[in-house]
Design an enzyme around this catalytic site. Structure first.
Site, mmCIF file in Angstrom:
data_model
loop_
_atom_site.group_PDB
_atom_site.id
_atom_site.type_symbol
_atom_site.label_atom_id
_atom_site.label_comp_id
_atom_site.label_asym_id
_atom_site.label_seq_id
_atom_site.Cartn_x
_atom_site.Cartn_y
_atom_site.Cartn_z
ATOM 1 N N TYR A 194 55.216 38.581 59.204
ATOM 2 C CA TYR A 194 53.831 38.398 59.634
ATOM 3 C C TYR A 194 53.111 37.408 58.716
ATOM 4 O O TYR A 194 52.375 36.535 59.182
ATOM 5 C CB TYR A 194 53.124 39.750 59.627
ATOM 6 C CG TYR A 194 51.718 39.723 60.188
ATOM 7 C CD1 TYR A 194 51.492 39.697 61.562
ATOM 8 C CD2 TYR A 194 50.610 39.757 59.340
ATOM 9 C CE1 TYR A 194 50.204 39.682 62.077
ATOM 10 C CE2 TYR A 194 49.316 39.748 59.847
ATOM 11 C CZ TYR A 194 49.127 39.711 61.213
ATOM 12 O OH TYR A 194 47.845 39.687 61.722
ATOM 13 N N SER A 214 44.798 35.549 58.846
ATOM 14 C CA SER A 214 44.731 36.895 58.285
ATOM 15 C C SER A 214 44.646 36.796 56.774
ATOM 16 O O SER A 214 44.984 35.756 56.189
ATOM 17 C CB SER A 214 45.992 37.678 58.689
ATOM 18 O OG SER A 214 46.117 38.867 57.950
#
Length: 265
Positions: A146, A133
């Site tokens: 995350y 990501s």
């Protein structure tokens, strides 16, 4: 004297190879690399029961790949199974598996990086794809856990690539994908203050571009392209300047409207 000759030879070889790789990169930047054929190739997709995983499965199904679908959501995974068959997959196999549990992974197929990489090395053939990501490239306010997982995924994939490179395993490819927010529902409520530079990505578009990057054997793939520029700036700008850019782009408040969803098992 012999030492100096050896050092000079090594330097010239290094400079020659460096020039060649730079020219190669420039050519492929202008003329996209031909996509490889994955018809009949086994493609294992984790999280195939919904979202990006399902869309990637359908992309590979349309190219005639043999699909192995893993997801903790049995109902969603079976739906992807049916859709992949209709999309033209050579064969499809669906397994219920919670990839966060090591025992589950080994129970289903004995296939993790640790388990299937030796077979790839033995055959000098395979392609490892890591969906990281943009949050695996920079820290994001409100996303510490995350970010940690995505930084770890990026580091693992890159390290495994270096290991295969050192072992001269040229047939094993790696692609590390780092997208901005994708409209899959995972980041419902998140916003972007600069949609022209950092748009929230449509899932179908993201899946299509990810598959293109895989088939062109790109090592690093960031979406949108503006992230490449941000990473370039991050590499040399003073911290305070980088923070000012983040503040200007309002990146620090992207998570303010985040609506956490409950897992559906």
């Amino acid at each position: 004297m012999s030492f100096n000759l050896q050092s000079s030879k090594k330097l010239f070889i290094f400079l020659g190879k460096s020039l060649f790789t730079l020219l190669e990169a420039m050519i492929f930047a202008l003329l996209p690399k031909q996509q490889k054929n994955v018809a009949g190739e086994i493609v294992l997709i984790t999280g195939a029961g919904s979202g990006l995983g399902r869309l990637l499965a359908l992309q590979f199904a349309g190219r005639g790949s043999v699909l192995v679908l893993w997801d903790v959501n049995k109902e969603g995974n079976e739906e992807t199974y049916r859709m992949a068959q209709e999309a033209g997959a050579a064969r499809v196999h669906a397994y219920t598996c919670d990839c966060s549990q090591k025992e589950e992974v080994y129970r289903v197929a004995d296939q993790t990086y640790k388990a299937f990489l030796p077979a790839m090395i033995a055959n000098d053939h395979g392609h490892l794809v890591c969906i990281s990501s943009s949050a695996g490239l920079v820290g994001v306010n409100g996303l510490a856990d995350y970010c940690a997982s995505k930084f770890a995924a990026f580091g693992l994939a890159e390290s495994v690539f270096v290991e295969t490179f050192v072992q001269n395993q040229k047939g094993i490819k790696t692609t590390i994908v780092c997208p901005f927010f994708i409209k899959t529902g995972m980041f419902e409520g998140c916003t972007t203050a600069c949609p022209s530079l950092l748009p929230i990505l449509e899932p179908e578009y993201a899946a299509e571009k990810i598959v293109e990057a895989i088939l062109q054997e790109k090592m690093y793939f960031y979406m949108p392209k503006f992230i490449y520029f941000l990473m370039f700036l991050k590499s040399f700008l003073p911290l305070k300047t980088a923070l000012l850019i983040g503040d200007y782009l309002d990146i620090f408040h992207a998570m303010d409207g985040f609506l956490e969803r409950k897992k559906k098992l």
